[in-house]
Design an enzyme around this catalytic site. Structure first.
Site, PDB file in Angstrom:
ATOM      1  N   THR A   1       0.831  -1.199   0.000  1.00 62.09           N
ATOM      2  CA  THR A   1       0.000   0.000   0.000  1.00 62.09           C
ATOM      3  C   THR A   1       0.867   1.251   0.000  1.00 62.09           C
ATOM      4  OG1 THR A   1      -1.922   1.043   1.038  1.00 62.09           O
ATOM      5  CG2 THR A   1      -0.314   0.063   2.548  1.00 62.09           C
TER       6      THR A   1
ATOM      7  N   LYS B   1       3.614   1.414  -3.627  1.00 58.30           N
ATOM      8  CA  LYS B   1       3.038   0.685  -4.766  1.00 58.30           C
ATOM      9  C   LYS B   1       3.927   0.741  -6.016  1.00 58.30           C
ATOM     10  CE  LYS B   1      -1.854   0.640  -3.648  1.00 58.30           C
ATOM     11  NZ  LYS B   1      -3.198   0.937  -4.118  1.00 58.30           N
TER      12      LYS B   1
ATOM     13  N   ASN C   1      -0.138  -3.783  -6.078  1.00 54.15           N
ATOM     14  CA  ASN C   1      -0.748  -3.852  -4.735  1.00 54.15           C
ATOM     15  C   ASN C   1      -0.701  -5.260  -4.151  1.00 54.15           C
ATOM     16  OD1 ASN C   1      -2.770  -5.204  -6.133  1.00 54.15           O
ATOM     17  ND2 ASN C   1      -4.432  -4.194  -5.049  1.00 54.15           N
TER      18      ASN C   1
ATOM     19  N   ASP D   1      -6.415  -3.765  -8.007  1.00 56.64           N
ATOM     20  CA  ASP D   1      -7.300  -2.641  -7.656  1.00 56.64           C
ATOM     21  C   ASP D   1      -8.437  -2.446  -8.672  1.00 56.64           C
ATOM     22  OD1 ASP D   1      -6.283  -1.789  -5.244  1.00 56.64           O
ATOM     23  OD2 ASP D   1      -4.892  -0.326  -6.119  1.00 56.64           O
TER      24      ASP D   1
ATOM     25  N   ALA E   1      -5.650  10.883 -12.009  1.00 56.59           N
ATOM     26  CA  ALA E   1      -4.762  10.113 -12.880  1.00 56.59           C
ATOM     27  C   ALA E   1      -3.584   9.565 -12.068  1.00 56.59           C
ATOM     28  CB  ALA E   1      -4.269  10.982 -14.033  1.00 56.59           C
TER      29      ALA E   1
ATOM     30  N   GLY F   1      -2.231   6.586  -8.988  1.00 58.03           N
ATOM     31  CA  GLY F   1      -2.114   5.129  -8.999  1.00 58.03           C
ATOM     32  C   GLY F   1      -3.459   4.427  -9.108  1.00 58.03           C
ATOM     33  N   ALA F   2      -4.442   4.860  -8.321  1.00 64.27           N
ATOM     34  CA  ALA F   2      -5.749   4.190  -8.326  1.00 64.27           C
ATOM     35  C   ALA F   2      -6.433   4.391  -9.670  1.00 64.27           C
ATOM     36  CB  ALA F   2      -6.624   4.720  -7.196  1.00 64.27           C
TER      37      ALA F   2
ATOM     38  N   ASN G   1      -7.669  15.517 -14.900  1.00 65.89           N
ATOM     39  CA  ASN G   1      -6.746  15.554 -13.758  1.00 65.89           C
ATOM     40  C   ASN G   1      -6.202  16.960 -13.579  1.00 65.89           C
ATOM     41  OD1 ASN G   1      -5.491  14.007 -11.658  1.00 65.89           O
ATOM     42  ND2 ASN G   1      -3.537  14.322 -12.687  1.00 65.89           N
ATOM     43  N   ARG G   2      -5.927  17.311 -12.292  1.00 64.52           N
ATOM     44  CA  ARG G   2      -5.345  18.631 -12.006  1.00 64.52           C
ATOM     45  C   ARG G   2      -4.048  18.796 -12.784  1.00 64.52           C
ATOM     46  NH1 ARG G   2      -3.561  19.561  -5.893  1.00 64.52           N
ATOM     47  NH2 ARG G   2      -2.385  17.680  -6.422  1.00 64.52           N
ATOM     48  N   THR G   3      -3.163  17.807 -12.699  1.00 62.38           N
ATOM     49  CA  THR G   3      -1.914  17.834 -13.461  1.00 62.38           C
ATOM     50  C   THR G   3      -2.176  17.144 -14.796  1.00 62.38           C
ATOM     51  OG1 THR G   3      -0.805  17.588 -11.345  1.00 62.38           O
ATOM     52  CG2 THR G   3       0.562  17.315 -13.307  1.00 62.38           C
TER      53      THR G   3
HETATM   54  P1  NAP Z   1      -2.198   9.176  -5.823  1.00 61.20           P
HETATM   55  O1  NAP Z   1      -1.484   8.243  -6.720  1.00 61.20           O
HETATM   56  O2  NAP Z   1      -1.436  10.016  -4.859  1.00 61.20           O
HETATM   57  O3  NAP Z   1      -3.101  10.142  -6.751  1.00 61.20           O
HETATM   58  C1  NAP Z   1      -3.852  11.186  -6.171  1.00 61.20           C
HETATM   59  C2  NAP Z   1      -4.810  11.761  -7.202  1.00 61.20           C
HETATM   60  O4  NAP Z   1      -5.614  12.750  -6.539  1.00 61.20           O
HETATM   61  C3  NAP Z   1      -4.102  12.478  -8.356  1.00 61.20           C
HETATM   62  O5  NAP Z   1      -4.915  12.424  -9.500  1.00 61.20           O
HETATM   63  C4  NAP Z   1      -4.033  13.918  -7.810  1.00 61.20           C
HETATM   64  O6  NAP Z   1      -3.913  14.897  -8.822  1.00 61.20           O
HETATM   65  C5  NAP Z   1      -5.386  14.031  -7.152  1.00 61.20           C
HETATM   66  N1  NAP Z   1      -5.445  15.058  -6.099  1.00 61.20           N
HETATM   67  C6  NAP Z   1      -5.013  14.936  -4.821  1.00 61.20           C
HETATM   68  N2  NAP Z   1      -5.252  16.078  -4.136  1.00 61.20           N
HETATM   69  C7  NAP Z   1      -5.835  16.939  -5.016  1.00 61.20           C
HETATM   70  C8  NAP Z   1      -6.297  18.269  -4.922  1.00 61.20           C
HETATM   71  N3  NAP Z   1      -6.227  18.955  -3.782  1.00 61.20           N
HETATM   72  N4  NAP Z   1      -6.831  18.843  -6.016  1.00 61.20           N
HETATM   73  C9  NAP Z   1      -6.927  18.160  -7.179  1.00 61.20           C
HETATM   74  N5  NAP Z   1      -6.497  16.889  -7.341  1.00 61.20           N
HETATM   75  C10 NAP Z   1      -5.952  16.283  -6.271  1.00 61.20           C
HETATM   76  O7  NAP Z   1      -3.262   8.399  -4.917  1.00 61.20           O
HETATM   77  P2  NAP Z   1      -4.117   7.108  -5.301  1.00 61.20           P
HETATM   78  O8  NAP Z   1      -3.475   5.906  -4.721  1.00 61.20           O
HETATM   79  O9  NAP Z   1      -4.402   7.159  -6.746  1.00 61.20           O
HETATM   80  O10 NAP Z   1      -5.460   7.349  -4.450  1.00 61.20           O
HETATM   81  C11 NAP Z   1      -6.471   8.230  -4.909  1.00 61.20           C
HETATM   82  C12 NAP Z   1      -7.745   7.999  -4.086  1.00 61.20           C
HETATM   83  O11 NAP Z   1      -8.221   6.669  -4.310  1.00 61.20           O
HETATM   84  C13 NAP Z   1      -7.532   8.131  -2.585  1.00 61.20           C
HETATM   85  O12 NAP Z   1      -8.649   8.792  -2.021  1.00 61.20           O
HETATM   86  C14 NAP Z   1      -7.489   6.695  -2.086  1.00 61.20           C
HETATM   87  O13 NAP Z   1      -7.997   6.565  -0.787  1.00 61.20           O
HETATM   88  C15 NAP Z   1      -8.433   6.018  -3.071  1.00 61.20           C
HETATM   89  N6  NAP Z   1      -8.117   4.595  -3.235  1.00 61.20           N
HETATM   90  C16 NAP Z   1      -9.078   3.688  -2.887  1.00 61.20           C
HETATM   91  C17 NAP Z   1      -8.830   2.349  -3.032  1.00 61.20           C
HETATM   92  C18 NAP Z   1      -9.919   1.361  -2.653  1.00 61.20           C
HETATM   93  O14 NAP Z   1      -9.611   0.165  -2.531  1.00 61.20           O
HETATM   94  N7  NAP Z   1     -11.129   1.808  -2.490  1.00 61.20           N
HETATM   95  C19 NAP Z   1      -7.603   1.877  -3.533  1.00 61.20           C
HETATM   96  C20 NAP Z   1      -6.640   2.828  -3.883  1.00 61.20           C
HETATM   97  C21 NAP Z   1      -6.908   4.183  -3.711  1.00 61.20           C
HETATM   98  P3  NAP Z   1      -2.444  15.369  -9.345  1.00 61.20           P
HETATM   99  O15 NAP Z   1      -2.003  14.311 -10.294  1.00 61.20           O
HETATM  100  O16 NAP Z   1      -2.692  16.678  -9.986  1.00 61.20           O
HETATM  101  O17 NAP Z   1      -1.576  15.472  -8.120  1.00 61.20           O
END
Ligand code: NAP
Length: 293
Positions: A66, A70, A91, A106, A132, A134-135, A155-157
């Site tokens: 996690t 990852k 994962n 995932d 955009a 990891g998830a 996506n923001r970026t």
């Molecule tokens: P990550 O790789 O860090 O990606 C984060 C994403 O959120 C990116 O697209 C990022 O945009 C965006 N973001 C974060 N803060 C933001 C803000 N203030 N304004 C605009 N965009 C923002 O994280 P991840 O692993 O993909 O996780 C993303 C979400 O999925 C989390 O809430 C996590 O809890 C959830 N998740 C759930 C599961 C499940 O099993 N249900 C599994 C994995 C993840 P940028 O690219 O612009 O930074």
């Protein structure tokens, strides 16, 4: 009871103190009556390689990975499954010899949750994904592999959404459109999309008042709105989308089903997940109540 044949399963992350995976996998071990233990490990980043090699040397039967490892774990693996190669994120580690193959359950976990909850299939669907990271990568690849017709990725970026689009188009016959956050105010996006997925961290505890810049006024009965967030179980996005008449679902199902698919990859047994929904749902509701969400 632990004995000399007990198999070791585990989680690598940092921190892992709040992870629900030990409870989840503990339920699966109990349901399947397998002789195993599942423990959470939080090595420092500079010792991640030693941790993976150590688990391999000890013959661990399966490991979850996690945040924040990852991607960082990949150099320490023997190989990746096709879907993990596409996502470049892992994962699940599956034992092979004295090491591990990296997998990513995932995206398929989410699809399994949607199929169980609504009989929903990605085939020929048009889906908007916000995020955009990891998830989002895992989810987008699983949707494309399952025959989605069109994906819109905002996506923001923007560069990250563009990179993901290239990856998807190189592997699947899916049409992908990159959207800026501004374009999410366009009604046409919602007329086209049947599914809307928040794959950003916006709205996750403790920032529960936040939500991704989705134009909720254009959401209606025809939409399935998914938030990958499971803490809280009902995000601001899901509450507002539900009020608009949409079908909604939190990330709890994805969390449970990705774990079930990992368990199946380790043991050959796909566990029943009914008890997991009940126990983890209760745990999360308790956490939400404690902070008065
Ligand atoms: P990550 O790789 O860090 O990606 C984060 C994403 O959120 C990116 O697209 C990022 O945009 C965006 N973001 C974060 N803060 C933001 C803000 N203030 N304004 C605009 N965009 C923002 O994280 P991840 O692993 O993909 O996780 C993303 C979400 O999925 C989390 O809430 C996590 O809890 C959830 N998740 C759930 C599961 C499940 O099993 N249900 C599994 C994995 C993840 P940028 O690219 O612009 O930074």
């Amino acid at each position: 009871m632990i004995d000399a044949r007990t198999k070791l399963f585990g989680l690598l992350g940092n921190p892992v103190g709040h992870s629900l995976s030990p409870i989840l996998q503990g339920i699966f071990l109990e349901e399947t009556a397998l002789n195993g233990v599942y423990l959470a490990f939080a090595p420092e980043k500079d010792r991640l390689g030693e941790a993976v090699r150590g688990l391999g040397a000890l013959g661990a039967a399966g490991v979850n990975v996690t945040i924040p490892y990852k991607e960082a774990v990949i150099p320490y693996l023997k190989d990746l499954t096709a879907r993990a190669k596409i996502c470049q994120a892992v994962n699940t580690l599956i034992a092979q010899g004295d090491g591990f193959i990296g997998d990513n359950t995932d995206g398929d976990g989410l699809l399994l949750a949607l199929e169980k909850a609504f009989g929903w299939s990605a085939k020929d669907k048009r889906v908007l994904i916000v995020g955009a990271g990891g998830a989002a990568k895992g989810v987008a690849a699983a949707l494309a592999a399952a025959g989605a017709k069109e994906l819109m990725i905002a996506n923001r970026t923007l560069a990250k959404a563009e990179m993901l689009t290239e990856l998807l188009e190189a592997h699947y016959p899916v049409a992908v459109e990159v959207l800026t956050f501004e374009a999410l105010h366009d009604r046409a996006v919602y007329q086209k999309a049947e599914g809307i997925i928040n794959a950003t961290a916006m709205g996750m505890f403790p920032h529960t008042a936040e939500m991704p810049p989705i134009a909720v006024e254009y959401i209606g009965k025809k939409h399935l709105v998914v938030d990958l967030i499971y803490n809280p179980l009902e995000t601001t996005l899901l509450r507002l989308a539900k009020a608009q008449g949409a079908t909604t679902i939190s990330g709890l199902g994805m969390l449970i089903e990705q774990g079930a698919l990992a368990f199946a990859a380790w043991t050959g047994q796909l566990p029943d997940t009914q008890k997991a929904y009940q126990v983890l749902g209760e745990k999360l509701r308790e956490r939400n109540e404690q902070v008065k969400l």
